[in-house]
Design an enzyme around this catalytic site. Structure first.
Site, PDB file in Angstrom:
ATOM      1  N   CYS A  65       2.097   4.129  16.808  1.00  0.00           N
ATOM      2  CA  CYS A  65       3.084   3.052  16.709  1.00  0.00           C
ATOM      3  C   CYS A  65       3.025   2.296  15.392  1.00  0.00           C
ATOM      4  O   CYS A  65       3.946   1.535  15.085  1.00  0.00           O
ATOM      5  CB  CYS A  65       2.927   2.076  17.871  1.00  0.00           C
ATOM      6  N   CYS A  95      13.792 -41.279  38.868  1.00  0.00           N
ATOM      7  CA  CYS A  95      14.753 -41.344  39.971  1.00  0.00           C
ATOM      8  C   CYS A  95      15.376 -39.981  40.217  1.00  0.00           C
ATOM      9  O   CYS A  95      15.744 -39.266  39.285  1.00  0.00           O
ATOM     10  CB  CYS A  95      15.835 -42.370  39.645  1.00  0.00           C
ATOM     11  N   CYS A 127      29.665 -28.476  38.272  1.00  0.00           N
ATOM     12  CA  CYS A 127      30.203 -27.876  37.037  1.00  0.00           C
ATOM     13  C   CYS A 127      29.223 -26.904  36.384  1.00  0.00           C
ATOM     14  O   CYS A 127      29.564 -26.256  35.397  1.00  0.00           O
ATOM     15  CB  CYS A 127      30.601 -28.964  36.044  1.00  0.00           C
ATOM     16  N   CYS A 147       0.852  -1.189   0.000  1.00  0.00           N
ATOM     17  CA  CYS A 147       0.000   0.000   0.000  1.00  0.00           C
ATOM     18  C   CYS A 147       0.887   1.238   0.000  1.00  0.00           C
ATOM     19  O   CYS A 147       1.809   1.345   0.818  1.00  0.00           O
ATOM     20  CB  CYS A 147      -0.923   0.017   1.223  1.00  0.00           C
ATOM     21  N   CYS A 153      21.362 -34.947  44.426  1.00  0.00           N
ATOM     22  CA  CYS A 153      19.915 -35.133  44.537  1.00  0.00           C
ATOM     23  C   CYS A 153      19.198 -34.088  43.691  1.00  0.00           C
ATOM     24  O   CYS A 153      19.481 -32.896  43.796  1.00  0.00           O
ATOM     25  CB  CYS A 153      19.498 -35.026  46.004  1.00  0.00           C
TER      26      CYS A 153
END
Length: 527
Positions: A277, A327, A317, A251, A342
Protein backbone atom coordinates in the site's frame (compact mmCIF):
# COMPACT_ATOMS: atom_id res chain seq x y z
CA UNK A 1 19.20 -4.27 -33.14
CA UNK A 2 22.79 -5.24 -33.80
CA UNK A 3 24.43 -3.68 -30.79
CA UNK A 4 23.79 -2.14 -27.41
CA UNK A 5 24.78 1.30 -28.71
CA UNK A 6 21.30 1.58 -30.22
CA UNK A 7 19.87 1.91 -26.73
CA UNK A 8 22.13 4.67 -25.47
CA UNK A 9 20.26 7.11 -23.25
CA UNK A 10 22.88 9.82 -23.47
CA UNK A 11 21.87 12.86 -25.46
CA UNK A 12 24.26 14.12 -28.10
CA UNK A 13 24.65 17.88 -27.75
CA UNK A 14 25.22 18.19 -31.49
CA UNK A 15 21.65 17.12 -32.09
CA UNK A 16 20.39 20.17 -30.23
CA UNK A 17 21.40 22.32 -33.16
CA UNK A 18 18.76 22.84 -35.81
CA UNK A 19 19.83 20.92 -38.89
CA UNK A 20 19.06 21.87 -42.42
CA UNK A 21 15.75 20.38 -43.53
CA UNK A 22 16.06 19.46 -47.19
CA UNK A 23 12.38 18.70 -47.52
CA UNK A 24 12.80 14.95 -47.27
CA UNK A 25 10.94 12.86 -44.76
CA UNK A 26 12.59 12.56 -41.36
CA UNK A 27 13.59 9.03 -40.50
CA UNK A 28 13.40 7.47 -37.07
CA UNK A 29 16.66 6.87 -35.27
CA UNK A 30 17.30 3.61 -33.50
CA UNK A 31 18.67 5.44 -30.49
CA UNK A 32 16.35 5.94 -27.55
CA UNK A 33 17.43 9.24 -26.06
CA UNK A 34 16.22 10.46 -22.70
CA UNK A 35 18.79 13.10 -22.22
CA UNK A 36 22.28 13.75 -20.97
CA UNK A 37 20.77 15.00 -17.73
CA UNK A 38 22.24 14.48 -14.29
CA UNK A 39 19.91 12.20 -12.39
CA UNK A 40 19.38 13.21 -8.80
CA UNK A 41 20.43 10.64 -6.23
CA UNK A 42 19.48 12.55 -3.08
CA UNK A 43 20.78 12.01 0.41
CA UNK A 44 17.69 12.37 2.57
CA UNK A 45 16.48 11.28 5.97
CA UNK A 46 19.94 10.29 7.04
CA UNK A 47 20.40 7.87 4.15
CA UNK A 48 23.73 7.24 2.51
CA UNK A 49 24.46 7.82 -1.11
CA UNK A 50 25.12 4.59 -2.96
CA UNK A 51 25.33 4.08 -6.68
CA UNK A 52 24.72 0.38 -6.46
CA UNK A 53 21.44 -1.40 -5.86
CA UNK A 54 20.94 -2.28 -2.23
CA UNK A 55 19.47 -5.62 -1.36
CA UNK A 56 18.04 -6.75 1.91
CA UNK A 57 15.30 -8.48 3.78
CA UNK A 58 12.65 -7.06 6.05
CA UNK A 59 13.55 -9.04 9.13
CA UNK A 60 10.64 -7.39 10.95
CA UNK A 61 7.78 -9.81 10.70
CA UNK A 62 7.02 -12.02 13.71
CA UNK A 63 9.11 -15.14 13.55
CA UNK A 64 10.28 -14.35 10.01
CA UNK A 65 13.80 -14.82 8.78
CA UNK A 66 15.40 -11.91 6.97
CA UNK A 67 15.57 -14.05 3.83
CA UNK A 68 11.78 -14.41 3.72
CA UNK A 69 11.17 -11.26 1.71
CA UNK A 70 14.05 -10.13 -0.45
CA UNK A 71 14.10 -6.71 -2.05
CA UNK A 72 16.47 -4.44 -3.91
CA UNK A 73 16.72 -0.65 -3.80
CA UNK A 74 17.37 0.87 -7.22
CA UNK A 75 18.47 4.33 -8.30
CA UNK A 76 16.85 6.26 -11.15
CA UNK A 77 19.76 5.29 -13.40
CA UNK A 78 19.15 1.62 -12.69
CA UNK A 79 15.46 1.99 -13.50
CA UNK A 80 16.44 3.46 -16.86
CA UNK A 81 18.63 0.45 -17.46
CA UNK A 82 15.71 -1.84 -16.65
CA UNK A 83 13.70 0.04 -19.28
CA UNK A 84 16.53 -0.32 -21.79
CA UNK A 85 16.75 -4.04 -21.11
CA UNK A 86 13.00 -4.46 -21.56
CA UNK A 87 13.10 -2.57 -24.86
CA UNK A 88 16.14 -4.55 -26.01
CA UNK A 89 14.42 -7.87 -25.33
CA UNK A 90 11.40 -6.85 -27.37
CA UNK A 91 13.44 -5.38 -30.20
CA UNK A 92 15.43 -8.57 -30.60
CA UNK A 93 12.18 -9.91 -32.02
CA UNK A 94 10.24 -7.05 -33.63
CA UNK A 95 13.22 -4.96 -34.91
CA UNK A 96 11.73 -1.45 -34.58
CA UNK A 97 13.34 1.86 -33.63
CA UNK A 98 13.79 1.94 -29.86
CA UNK A 99 11.63 5.04 -29.44
CA UNK A 100 8.74 3.34 -31.25
CA UNK A 101 9.14 0.20 -29.16
CA UNK A 102 9.02 2.31 -26.00
CA UNK A 103 5.69 3.79 -27.09
CA UNK A 104 4.32 0.34 -27.93
CA UNK A 105 5.36 -1.02 -24.54
CA UNK A 106 3.83 1.97 -22.77
CA UNK A 107 0.54 1.32 -24.55
CA UNK A 108 0.53 -2.23 -23.17
CA UNK A 109 1.63 -1.12 -19.68
CA UNK A 110 5.08 -2.62 -20.28
CA UNK A 111 3.63 -6.10 -20.66
CA UNK A 112 6.06 -7.67 -23.15
CA UNK A 113 4.03 -10.85 -23.66
CA UNK A 114 0.85 -8.96 -24.46
CA UNK A 115 2.69 -6.72 -26.94
CA UNK A 116 4.28 -9.72 -28.68
CA UNK A 117 0.92 -11.45 -28.96
CA UNK A 118 -0.71 -8.42 -30.57
CA UNK A 119 2.28 -7.70 -32.78
CA UNK A 120 2.18 -11.10 -34.46
CA UNK A 121 -1.58 -11.45 -34.80
CA UNK A 122 -1.23 -10.17 -38.40
CA UNK A 123 -2.84 -6.71 -38.12
CA UNK A 124 0.09 -4.34 -37.65
CA UNK A 125 -1.70 -1.33 -39.11
CA UNK A 126 -4.42 -1.58 -36.46
CA UNK A 127 -1.82 -2.04 -33.71
CA UNK A 128 0.19 1.04 -34.69
CA UNK A 129 -3.00 3.04 -35.11
CA UNK A 130 -4.14 2.13 -31.59
CA UNK A 131 -0.71 3.09 -30.25
CA UNK A 132 -0.84 6.40 -32.18
CA UNK A 133 2.42 5.95 -34.07
CA UNK A 134 3.30 5.60 -37.75
CA UNK A 135 4.28 2.09 -38.80
CA UNK A 136 8.07 2.42 -39.31
CA UNK A 137 8.05 -0.35 -41.91
CA UNK A 138 5.99 1.82 -44.25
CA UNK A 139 6.83 5.18 -45.70
CA UNK A 140 4.53 8.00 -44.71
CA UNK A 141 1.90 8.59 -47.36
CA UNK A 142 1.69 12.20 -46.29
CA UNK A 143 4.48 14.29 -47.73
CA UNK A 144 5.98 16.81 -45.36
CA UNK A 145 5.05 20.33 -46.15
CA UNK A 146 8.22 21.33 -47.93
CA UNK A 147 6.85 22.66 -51.18
CA UNK A 148 8.79 25.88 -50.79
CA UNK A 149 12.52 26.15 -51.16
CA UNK A 150 14.69 26.26 -48.07
CA UNK A 151 15.63 29.85 -48.89
CA UNK A 152 12.02 31.03 -48.84
CA UNK A 153 10.36 31.93 -45.54
CA UNK A 154 7.14 30.18 -44.58
CA UNK A 155 4.60 30.84 -41.78
CA UNK A 156 4.36 28.60 -38.73
CA UNK A 157 0.81 27.29 -38.31
CA UNK A 158 0.90 28.02 -34.55
CA UNK A 159 2.49 31.47 -34.16
CA UNK A 160 2.01 32.53 -37.83
CA UNK A 161 5.49 34.06 -37.94
CA UNK A 162 7.64 33.53 -41.02
CA UNK A 163 10.81 31.47 -40.68
CA UNK A 164 13.19 29.73 -43.08
CA UNK A 165 12.21 26.20 -43.98
CA UNK A 166 15.24 24.88 -42.07
CA UNK A 167 13.73 26.23 -38.82
CA UNK A 168 10.76 23.83 -39.09
CA UNK A 169 10.51 20.26 -37.93
CA UNK A 170 7.77 17.69 -37.52
CA UNK A 171 6.78 14.07 -37.07
CA UNK A 172 6.05 11.28 -39.55
CA UNK A 173 2.45 12.50 -39.69
CA UNK A 174 3.65 15.39 -41.89
CA UNK A 175 2.76 18.35 -39.65
CA UNK A 176 5.62 20.81 -39.23
CA UNK A 177 6.00 23.77 -36.89
CA UNK A 178 8.79 26.16 -35.94
CA UNK A 179 11.35 25.13 -33.34
CA UNK A 180 10.21 27.80 -30.86
CA UNK A 181 6.59 26.67 -30.90
CA UNK A 182 7.63 23.04 -30.59
CA UNK A 183 9.77 23.85 -27.55
CA UNK A 184 7.03 25.91 -25.89
CA UNK A 185 4.41 23.26 -26.63
CA UNK A 186 6.47 20.41 -25.21
CA UNK A 187 7.49 22.42 -22.14
CA UNK A 188 3.85 23.25 -21.37
CA UNK A 189 2.78 19.63 -21.75
CA UNK A 190 5.58 18.35 -19.52
CA UNK A 191 5.76 20.99 -16.78
CA UNK A 192 2.20 22.29 -16.51
CA UNK A 193 0.17 19.26 -17.55
CA UNK A 194 2.51 16.54 -16.34
CA UNK A 195 2.32 14.63 -19.62
CA UNK A 196 5.15 12.39 -20.75
CA UNK A 197 4.32 9.33 -22.79
CA UNK A 198 1.05 10.73 -24.20
CA UNK A 199 2.19 14.00 -25.82
CA UNK A 200 0.66 14.11 -29.29
CA UNK A 201 1.38 16.22 -32.35
CA UNK A 202 0.19 19.83 -31.81
CA UNK A 203 -1.74 19.80 -35.08
CA UNK A 204 -5.52 19.85 -34.72
CA UNK A 205 -7.07 16.35 -34.53
CA UNK A 206 -3.69 14.64 -34.95
CA UNK A 207 -3.10 11.92 -32.36
CA UNK A 208 0.38 10.78 -33.42
CA UNK A 209 2.61 10.65 -30.33
CA UNK A 210 5.87 12.55 -30.03
CA UNK A 211 8.81 10.17 -29.62
CA UNK A 212 11.53 10.54 -27.00
CA UNK A 213 14.24 11.57 -29.47
CA UNK A 214 12.13 14.46 -30.74
CA UNK A 215 11.37 15.65 -27.21
CA UNK A 216 15.01 15.60 -26.13
CA UNK A 217 16.13 17.28 -29.37
CA UNK A 218 13.67 20.17 -29.16
CA UNK A 219 13.88 20.93 -25.42
CA UNK A 220 16.94 22.83 -24.20
CA UNK A 221 16.07 23.31 -20.52
CA UNK A 222 17.72 20.55 -18.45
CA UNK A 223 14.99 20.79 -15.78
CA UNK A 224 12.31 20.07 -18.37
CA UNK A 225 14.35 17.15 -19.68
CA UNK A 226 14.70 15.76 -16.18
CA UNK A 227 10.96 16.14 -15.61
CA UNK A 228 10.22 14.31 -18.86
CA UNK A 229 12.62 11.55 -17.93
CA UNK A 230 10.91 11.19 -14.55
CA UNK A 231 7.47 10.99 -16.20
CA UNK A 232 8.63 8.21 -18.52
CA UNK A 233 10.34 6.22 -15.77
CA UNK A 234 7.37 6.79 -13.46
CA UNK A 235 5.10 5.17 -16.04
CA UNK A 236 7.47 2.21 -16.19
CA UNK A 237 7.49 1.85 -12.38
CA UNK A 238 3.73 2.33 -11.94
CA UNK A 239 2.98 -0.38 -14.50
CA UNK A 240 5.36 -2.90 -12.94
CA UNK A 241 3.87 -4.75 -9.97
CA UNK A 242 7.37 -5.64 -8.73
CA UNK A 243 8.49 -2.00 -8.48
CA UNK A 244 7.43 0.74 -6.08
CA UNK A 245 8.67 4.29 -5.61
CA UNK A 246 9.87 5.16 -2.13
CA UNK A 247 7.13 7.40 -0.64
CA UNK A 248 9.62 9.62 1.22
CA UNK A 249 9.60 13.25 0.01
CA UNK A 250 12.28 14.02 -2.58
CA UNK A 251 13.51 10.41 -2.65
CA UNK A 252 14.07 9.08 -6.17
CA UNK A 253 14.74 5.46 -5.27
CA UNK A 254 12.65 2.47 -6.31
CA UNK A 255 12.22 -0.78 -4.40
CA UNK A 256 12.18 -3.96 -6.46
CA UNK A 257 10.84 -7.21 -4.98
CA UNK A 258 10.67 -10.80 -6.18
CA UNK A 259 6.92 -11.01 -5.65
CA UNK A 260 4.38 -8.37 -4.51
CA UNK A 261 3.04 -8.72 -0.98
CA UNK A 262 2.11 -6.68 2.09
CA UNK A 263 5.62 -6.87 3.53
CA UNK A 264 7.98 -4.24 4.97
CA UNK A 265 10.77 -2.85 2.81
CA UNK A 266 13.34 -0.20 3.69
CA UNK A 267 14.73 2.35 1.25
CA UNK A 268 18.32 3.60 1.36
CA UNK A 269 16.98 6.95 2.58
CA UNK A 270 15.81 5.22 5.77
CA UNK A 271 12.08 5.13 5.01
CA UNK A 272 10.40 1.82 5.87
CA UNK A 273 7.05 1.19 4.21
CA UNK A 274 4.59 -1.49 3.21
CA UNK A 275 5.26 -2.61 -0.36
CA UNK A 276 1.57 -3.35 -0.95
CA UNK A 277 0.00 0.00 0.00
CA UNK A 278 2.99 2.36 0.25
CA UNK A 279 2.11 3.51 3.79
CA UNK A 280 4.53 3.34 6.69
CA UNK A 281 4.93 -0.26 7.81
CA UNK A 282 1.79 -0.95 9.84
CA UNK A 283 2.01 -4.42 11.37
CA UNK A 284 -0.29 -5.83 12.77
CA UNK A 285 -3.16 -4.11 10.94
CA UNK A 286 -3.84 -5.10 7.32
CA UNK A 287 -3.75 -2.62 4.44
CA UNK A 288 -7.53 -2.77 3.96
CA UNK A 289 -8.31 -1.61 7.47
CA UNK A 290 -5.55 0.99 7.53
CA UNK A 291 -6.95 2.56 4.36
CA UNK A 292 -10.41 2.70 5.94
CA UNK A 293 -8.94 4.21 9.10
CA UNK A 294 -7.01 6.89 7.23
CA UNK A 295 -10.10 7.76 5.22
CA UNK A 296 -12.15 7.90 8.41
CA UNK A 297 -9.64 10.27 9.99
CA UNK A 298 -9.48 12.46 6.89
CA UNK A 299 -13.15 12.81 5.98
CA UNK A 300 -16.04 14.35 7.89
CA UNK A 301 -17.61 11.11 9.09
CA UNK A 302 -16.84 11.88 12.73
CA UNK A 303 -18.08 15.43 12.34
CA UNK A 304 -21.40 13.92 11.31
CA UNK A 305 -21.28 11.67 14.37
CA UNK A 306 -20.68 14.70 16.59
CA UNK A 307 -23.61 16.54 15.06
CA UNK A 308 -25.83 13.49 15.54
CA UNK A 309 -24.67 13.05 19.14
CA UNK A 310 -24.94 16.69 20.23
CA UNK A 311 -27.80 18.13 18.18
CA UNK A 312 -31.37 17.25 17.28
CA UNK A 313 -33.71 18.10 14.45
CA UNK A 314 -36.79 20.20 14.94
CA UNK A 315 -39.70 17.72 14.73
CA UNK A 316 -41.59 20.14 12.47
CA UNK A 317 -39.14 21.75 10.02
CA UNK A 318 -36.17 19.39 10.64
CA UNK A 319 -33.60 22.15 11.02
CA UNK A 320 -30.60 21.16 13.18
CA UNK A 321 -30.73 22.58 16.72
CA UNK A 322 -28.05 22.64 19.42
CA UNK A 323 -29.10 22.95 23.05
CA UNK A 324 -27.45 26.01 24.63
CA UNK A 325 -29.07 25.97 28.08
CA UNK A 326 -30.47 23.72 30.78
CA UNK A 327 -34.15 24.17 29.97
CA UNK A 328 -35.74 21.40 27.91
CA UNK A 329 -38.42 23.75 26.52
CA UNK A 330 -37.16 24.35 23.01
CA UNK A 331 -38.37 26.99 20.57
CA UNK A 332 -37.31 26.63 16.94
CA UNK A 333 -35.63 29.84 15.70
CA UNK A 334 -36.71 29.21 12.14
CA UNK A 335 -38.91 32.20 11.35
CA UNK A 336 -41.25 30.03 9.31
CA UNK A 337 -41.57 27.38 12.02
CA UNK A 338 -41.39 28.64 15.65
CA UNK A 339 -42.33 25.16 16.86
CA UNK A 340 -42.17 24.53 20.62
CA UNK A 341 -41.14 21.03 21.67
CA UNK A 342 -39.49 19.00 24.41
CA UNK A 343 -35.75 18.39 24.01
CA UNK A 344 -36.02 15.00 25.71
CA UNK A 345 -38.89 13.36 23.84
CA UNK A 346 -39.15 15.74 20.85
CA UNK A 347 -42.92 15.88 21.39
CA UNK A 348 -44.99 19.10 21.46
CA UNK A 349 -44.31 21.20 24.53
CA UNK A 350 -47.93 22.09 25.34
CA UNK A 351 -48.88 18.73 26.95
CA UNK A 352 -45.85 18.96 29.24
CA UNK A 353 -47.41 21.65 31.43
CA UNK A 354 -46.41 25.24 31.93
CA UNK A 355 -45.40 25.23 35.62
CA UNK A 356 -42.57 22.70 35.57
CA UNK A 357 -41.05 20.19 33.24
CA UNK A 358 -43.19 17.04 33.21
CA UNK A 359 -42.34 14.84 30.24
CA UNK A 360 -45.37 12.57 30.01
CA UNK A 361 -44.29 11.07 26.69
CA UNK A 362 -40.92 9.84 27.81
CA UNK A 363 -41.62 6.17 27.02
CA UNK A 364 -43.31 6.52 23.68
CA UNK A 365 -41.86 4.29 20.97
CA UNK A 366 -41.11 7.07 18.52
CA UNK A 367 -39.40 9.20 21.17
CA UNK A 368 -37.44 6.18 22.37
CA UNK A 369 -36.29 5.47 18.82
CA UNK A 370 -35.09 9.07 18.45
CA UNK A 371 -33.15 8.89 21.70
CA UNK A 372 -31.71 5.49 20.81
CA UNK A 373 -30.43 6.85 17.51
CA UNK A 374 -28.75 9.73 19.30
CA UNK A 375 -27.24 7.38 21.87
CA UNK A 376 -25.86 5.16 19.13
CA UNK A 377 -24.25 8.15 17.46
CA UNK A 378 -22.83 9.34 20.76
CA UNK A 379 -21.49 5.86 21.56
CA UNK A 380 -19.94 5.56 18.08
CA UNK A 381 -18.26 8.94 18.51
CA UNK A 382 -16.93 8.05 21.96
CA UNK A 383 -15.60 4.73 20.68
CA UNK A 384 -13.84 6.37 17.75
CA UNK A 385 -12.31 9.05 19.98
CA UNK A 386 -11.11 6.39 22.42
CA UNK A 387 -9.06 4.59 19.76
CA UNK A 388 -8.12 7.74 17.85
CA UNK A 389 -6.72 9.46 20.95
CA UNK A 390 -4.52 6.49 21.77
CA UNK A 391 -3.44 6.14 18.15
CA UNK A 392 -2.47 9.82 18.01
CA UNK A 393 -0.80 9.67 21.42
CA UNK A 394 1.57 6.91 20.32
CA UNK A 395 2.21 8.74 17.05
CA UNK A 396 3.19 11.87 18.97
CA UNK A 397 5.28 9.86 21.43
CA UNK A 398 7.05 8.21 18.49
CA UNK A 399 8.09 11.64 17.22
CA UNK A 400 9.44 12.51 20.65
CA UNK A 401 11.28 9.19 20.92
CA UNK A 402 13.25 10.01 17.79
CA UNK A 403 14.69 13.01 19.64
CA UNK A 404 16.05 10.59 22.22
CA UNK A 405 18.81 9.55 19.83
CA UNK A 406 20.64 12.85 20.42
CA UNK A 407 20.31 12.50 24.19
CA UNK A 408 21.40 8.87 24.08
CA UNK A 409 24.39 9.72 21.91
CA UNK A 410 25.57 12.20 24.52
CA UNK A 411 25.10 9.64 27.30
CA UNK A 412 27.02 7.03 25.30
CA UNK A 413 29.94 9.44 24.99
CA UNK A 414 29.87 10.05 28.74
CA UNK A 415 29.90 6.32 29.41
CA UNK A 416 32.92 5.84 27.19
CA UNK A 417 34.74 8.40 29.30
CA UNK A 418 34.04 6.19 32.34
CA UNK A 419 36.03 3.23 31.03
CA UNK A 420 33.19 1.63 29.03
CA UNK A 421 33.99 0.53 25.49
CA UNK A 422 32.05 1.57 22.38
CA UNK A 423 30.52 -1.90 22.14
CA UNK A 424 29.43 -1.84 25.78
CA UNK A 425 27.39 1.35 25.37
CA UNK A 426 25.52 0.23 22.24
CA UNK A 427 22.70 -1.09 24.44
CA UNK A 428 21.35 2.48 24.70
CA UNK A 429 20.91 2.87 20.94
CA UNK A 430 19.41 -0.61 20.80
CA UNK A 431 16.95 0.39 23.52
CA UNK A 432 15.79 3.46 21.58
CA UNK A 433 15.41 1.32 18.45
CA UNK A 434 13.22 -1.14 20.36
CA UNK A 435 11.25 1.70 21.93
CA UNK A 436 10.45 3.20 18.52
CA UNK A 437 9.43 -0.21 17.15
CA UNK A 438 7.11 -0.77 20.10
CA UNK A 439 5.55 2.68 19.72
CA UNK A 440 4.89 2.04 16.05
CA UNK A 441 3.38 -1.38 16.74
CA UNK A 442 1.18 -0.04 19.54
CA UNK A 443 0.00 2.82 17.33
CA UNK A 444 -1.32 0.41 14.72
CA UNK A 445 -2.75 -2.03 17.27
CA UNK A 446 -5.38 0.61 18.04
CA UNK A 447 -6.40 0.69 14.38
CA UNK A 448 -6.64 -3.10 14.45
CA UNK A 449 -8.65 -3.01 17.70
CA UNK A 450 -11.07 -0.38 16.37
CA UNK A 451 -12.35 -2.75 13.69
CA UNK A 452 -12.13 -5.88 15.84
CA UNK A 453 -15.24 -7.60 17.18
CA UNK A 454 -15.18 -8.76 20.78
CA UNK A 455 -14.48 -12.44 21.38
CA UNK A 456 -12.14 -14.58 23.45
CA UNK A 457 -9.24 -13.97 21.08
CA UNK A 458 -9.74 -10.20 21.17
CA UNK A 459 -9.50 -10.31 24.98
CA UNK A 460 -6.14 -12.09 24.69
CA UNK A 461 -5.05 -9.47 22.16
CA UNK A 462 -6.03 -6.61 24.47
CA UNK A 463 -4.13 -8.22 27.35
CA UNK A 464 -1.02 -8.51 25.16
CA UNK A 465 -1.52 -4.93 24.04
CA UNK A 466 -1.81 -3.67 27.63
CA UNK A 467 1.27 -5.60 28.71
CA UNK A 468 3.37 -4.23 25.84
CA UNK A 469 2.05 -0.72 26.41
CA UNK A 470 2.95 -0.80 30.09
CA UNK A 471 6.45 -2.16 29.40
CA UNK A 472 6.99 0.46 26.69
CA UNK A 473 6.10 3.30 29.04
CA UNK A 474 8.50 1.95 31.66
CA UNK A 475 11.31 1.70 29.09
CA UNK A 476 10.56 5.23 27.91
CA UNK A 477 10.79 6.45 31.49
CA UNK A 478 14.15 4.77 31.96
CA UNK A 479 15.57 6.42 28.87
CA UNK A 480 14.10 9.88 29.41
CA UNK A 481 14.61 10.32 33.16
CA UNK A 482 16.70 7.62 34.83
CA UNK A 483 19.39 7.78 32.18
CA UNK A 484 20.81 10.94 33.78
CA UNK A 485 20.26 9.96 37.40
CA UNK A 486 21.30 6.36 38.07
CA UNK A 487 24.76 4.83 38.09
CA UNK A 488 26.09 3.40 34.85
CA UNK A 489 25.73 -0.24 35.86
CA UNK A 490 22.20 0.29 37.19
CA UNK A 491 21.20 2.01 33.97
CA UNK A 492 22.61 -0.77 31.83
CA UNK A 493 20.93 -3.52 33.83
CA UNK A 494 17.51 -1.86 33.94
CA UNK A 495 17.50 -0.77 30.31
CA UNK A 496 18.69 -4.10 28.95
CA UNK A 497 16.18 -6.08 31.01
CA UNK A 498 13.30 -3.85 29.98
CA UNK A 499 14.03 -3.55 26.26
CA UNK A 500 14.47 -7.32 26.04
CA UNK A 501 11.13 -7.75 27.77
CA UNK A 502 9.56 -5.23 25.34
CA UNK A 503 11.01 -7.13 22.39
CA UNK A 504 9.59 -10.36 23.76
CA UNK A 505 6.10 -8.93 24.41
CA UNK A 506 6.01 -7.26 20.99
CA UNK A 507 6.91 -10.55 19.37
CA UNK A 508 4.19 -12.36 21.34
CA UNK A 509 1.56 -9.79 20.34
CA UNK A 510 2.44 -9.93 16.65
CA UNK A 511 2.62 -13.71 16.61
CA UNK A 512 -0.83 -13.92 18.18
CA UNK A 513 -2.33 -11.53 15.63
CA UNK A 514 -0.74 -13.36 12.69
CA UNK A 515 -1.86 -16.68 14.11
CA UNK A 516 -5.37 -15.25 14.13
CA UNK A 517 -4.98 -14.28 10.47
CA UNK A 518 -3.78 -17.76 9.56
CA UNK A 519 -6.56 -19.53 11.46
CA UNK A 520 -9.26 -16.98 10.60
CA UNK A 521 -9.94 -16.19 14.26
CA UNK A 522 -10.66 -12.49 13.86
CA UNK A 523 -14.09 -11.00 13.20
CA UNK A 524 -14.40 -7.41 12.10
CA UNK A 525 -16.80 -4.53 12.49
CA UNK A 526 -17.68 -3.24 9.03
CA UNK A 527 -17.60 0.52 9.42
Amino acid sequence: MDSDEGYNYEFDDEEEECSEDSGEEETADDTLELGEVELVDPVVAGGERDDCGETGGSGLGPGQDEEDYRFEVLTAEQILQHMVECIREVNEVIQNPATITRILLSHFNWDKEKLMERYFDGNLDKLFSECHVINPSKKSRTRLMNTRSSAQDMPCQICYLNYPNSYFTGLECGHKFCMQCWGDYLTTKIIEEGMGQTISCPAHSCDILVDDNTVMRLITDSKVKLKYQHLITNSFVECNRLLKWCPAPDCHHVVKVQYPDAKPVRCKCGRQFCFNCGENWHDPVKCKWLRKWIKKCDDDSETSNWIAANTKECPKCHVTIEKDGGCNHMVCRNQNCKAEFCWVCLGPWEPHGSAWYNCNRYNEDDAKAARDAQERSRAALQRYLFYCNRYMNHMQSLRFEHKLYAQVKQKMEEMQQHNMSWIEVQFLKKAVDVLCQCRSTLMFTYVFAFYLKKNNQSIIFENNQADLENATEVLSGYLERDISQDSLQDIKQKVQDKYRYCESRRRVLLQHVHEGYDKDLWEYIED
